[in-house]
Design a protein around this motif. Structure first.
Motif, mmCIF file in Angstrom:
data_model
loop_
_atom_site.group_PDB
_atom_site.id
_atom_site.type_symbol
_atom_site.label_atom_id
_atom_site.label_comp_id
_atom_site.label_asym_id
_atom_site.label_seq_id
_atom_site.Cartn_x
_atom_site.Cartn_y
_atom_site.Cartn_z
ATOM 1 N N SER A 89 0.820 -1.227 0.000
ATOM 2 C CA SER A 89 0.000 0.000 0.000
ATOM 3 C C SER A 89 0.847 1.267 0.000
ATOM 4 O O SER A 89 0.304 2.371 -0.106
ATOM 5 C CB SER A 89 -0.931 -0.003 1.215
ATOM 6 O OG SER A 89 -0.190 0.072 2.426
ATOM 7 N N TYR A 90 2.173 1.124 0.107
ATOM 8 C CA TYR A 90 3.071 2.281 0.177
ATOM 9 C C TYR A 90 3.611 2.629 -1.215
ATOM 10 O O TYR A 90 4.132 1.766 -1.923
ATOM 11 C CB TYR A 90 4.242 1.992 1.116
ATOM 12 C CG TYR A 90 3.878 2.026 2.582
ATOM 13 C CD1 TYR A 90 4.135 3.158 3.354
ATOM 14 C CD2 TYR A 90 3.267 0.935 3.194
ATOM 15 C CE1 TYR A 90 3.799 3.197 4.703
ATOM 16 C CE2 TYR A 90 2.932 0.958 4.541
ATOM 17 C CZ TYR A 90 3.199 2.098 5.281
ATOM 18 O OH TYR A 90 2.868 2.134 6.614
ATOM 19 N N GLU A 91 3.497 3.886 -1.572
ATOM 20 C CA GLU A 91 3.978 4.349 -2.874
ATOM 21 C C GLU A 91 5.510 4.352 -2.910
ATOM 22 O O GLU A 91 6.179 4.768 -1.957
ATOM 23 C CB GLU A 91 3.455 5.762 -3.148
ATOM 24 C CG GLU A 91 3.760 6.258 -4.555
ATOM 25 C CD GLU A 91 3.140 7.617 -4.837
ATOM 26 O OE1 GLU A 91 3.335 8.131 -5.955
ATOM 27 O OE2 GLU A 91 2.455 8.156 -3.941
ATOM 28 N N ASN A 92 6.052 3.865 -4.014
ATOM 29 C CA ASN A 92 7.503 3.806 -4.243
ATOM 30 C C ASN A 92 8.250 2.982 -3.194
ATOM 31 O O ASN A 92 9.435 3.215 -2.938
ATOM 32 C CB ASN A 92 8.100 5.213 -4.324
ATOM 33 C CG ASN A 92 7.589 5.994 -5.518
ATOM 34 O OD1 ASN A 92 7.215 5.410 -6.541
ATOM 35 N ND2 ASN A 92 7.528 7.301 -5.396
ATOM 36 N N LYS A 93 7.549 2.026 -2.597
ATOM 37 C CA LYS A 93 8.171 1.045 -1.712
ATOM 38 C C LYS A 93 7.954 -0.338 -2.323
ATOM 39 O O LYS A 93 7.022 -0.553 -3.107
ATOM 40 C CB LYS A 93 7.571 1.098 -0.306
ATOM 41 C CG LYS A 93 7.722 2.451 0.390
ATOM 42 C CD LYS A 93 9.160 2.762 0.758
ATOM 43 C CE LYS A 93 9.255 4.040 1.578
ATOM 44 N NZ LYS A 93 10.662 4.383 1.951
ATOM 45 N N TRP A 94 8.815 -1.266 -1.945
ATOM 46 C CA TRP A 94 8.819 -2.569 -2.610
ATOM 47 C C TRP A 94 8.689 -3.728 -1.626
ATOM 48 O O TRP A 94 9.299 -3.720 -0.549
ATOM 49 C CB TRP A 94 10.132 -2.759 -3.356
ATOM 50 C CG TRP A 94 10.380 -1.823 -4.494
ATOM 51 C CD1 TRP A 94 10.749 -0.508 -4.417
ATOM 52 C CD2 TRP A 94 10.291 -2.122 -5.883
ATOM 53 N NE1 TRP A 94 10.914 0.020 -5.666
ATOM 54 C CE2 TRP A 94 10.638 -0.944 -6.601
ATOM 55 C CE3 TRP A 94 9.973 -3.275 -6.606
ATOM 56 C CZ2 TRP A 94 10.668 -0.900 -7.984
ATOM 57 C CZ3 TRP A 94 10.006 -3.233 -7.987
ATOM 58 C CH2 TRP A 94 10.346 -2.042 -8.667
#
Length: 272
Positions: free
Chosen positions: A133-138
């Motif tokens: 759900s976190y943007e630009n996290k993997w």
């Protein structure tokens, strides 16, 4: 860090090297034991000497949390010291029911600000989706690992005739996408890497097992590369413990440079 930013770093450095910061207090050079924070000082010098060649750093969280509060402080200082253009991986292998995974995600993505975290898929989508759900996290999902015990479950055949690792890949690839999900694929599996690549052609692979564990970098590239590389190959002990004395940093640099040189050849052979 975005997928495009990671591609750019690979191209600029002609490298897909990930340096594993599996920093063991009992293995670092003795002269560092006299400083206030031996773990961070060791990591700092490793980063200083290898940042020209690495596109990622991967602290193995167990080496830090085993030391209690001081270990977590050393980990945060290490993360803060990693240059912002280098991908950071929390090798934590988390994965629990949804609300717990949500707090793990908050810990590593908000409180500590890692770019990515390794996650175990065994409990299914509700244990993985909070991380996505976190943007630009993997999320870096365990798929096909290089340890001996991987044979216990990962190759077991299901009723549909597929091995477990293949089912994990096919199902999980629908949870995320190539912009927020990678897979751990062990280097010691050789041609199996090619089978994984056919299932998830665009995803990045984090590949452990090269070097001390006996995996072949050339085989990994042959079977695992896609047109834009799509690989992060990890080396831990082979780099960080290359030297035992006060010159440990320069010895680590030599090993990292050697691997980067081999990677440059493979990038030009298979990608460019």
């Amino acid at each position: 860090m975005t997928r495009q930013e990671l591609f750019e770093q690979i191209k600029i450095k002609q490298s897909f090297l990930c340096v594993g910061l599996d920093t063991d207090l009992n293995k670092i050079p003795s002269h560092l034991q006299k400083v206030a924070d031996p773990i961070f000082e060791f990591n700092k010098q490793i980063i200083d000497q290898t940042a020209d060649f690495a596109v990622a750093y991967k602290p193995n969280i167990a080496f830090y949390e085993a030391l209690g509060p001081k270990g977590w402080e050393s980990l945060q200082k290490t993360l803060d010291y990693i240059p912002k253009n280098i991908f950071s991986i929390a090798d934590a292998k988390r994965g629990d029911i949804g609300n717990t995974s949500g707090l793990y995600a908050k810990a590593f993505f908000e409180t500590m600000d890692f770019d990515s975290i390794t996650v175990a898929p065994y409990m299914g989508i509700d244990s993985v989706s909070p991380f996505l759900s976190y943007e630009n996290k993997w999320v870096i999902l365990l798929a096909l690992t290089s340890n001996e015990g991987s044979l216990d479950f990962q190759f077991s055949e299901l009723k549909n005739g597929k091995p477990v690792y293949q089912e994990v890949l096919e199902k999980s690839s629908k949870w995320g996408n190539p912009d927020n999900m990678m897979y751990v694929v062990g280097a010691t599996r050789g041609e199996k890497i090619g089978e994984v690549r056919k299932i998830v052609p665009e995803h990045f692979f984090l590949v452990p097992g090269v070097g001390a564990q006996g995996g072949s970098l050339e085989e990994v590239a042959k079977y695992g590369m896609n047109s834009r590389c799509g690989l992060l190959v990890n080396s831990s002990r082979g780099i960080i413990y290359a030297g035992k004395g006060t010159d440990f940093g320069t010895e680590a640099r030599k090993e990292a440079k050697k691997l980067q040189g081999e990677m440059e050849v493979l990038l030009n052979q298979y990608c460019y």
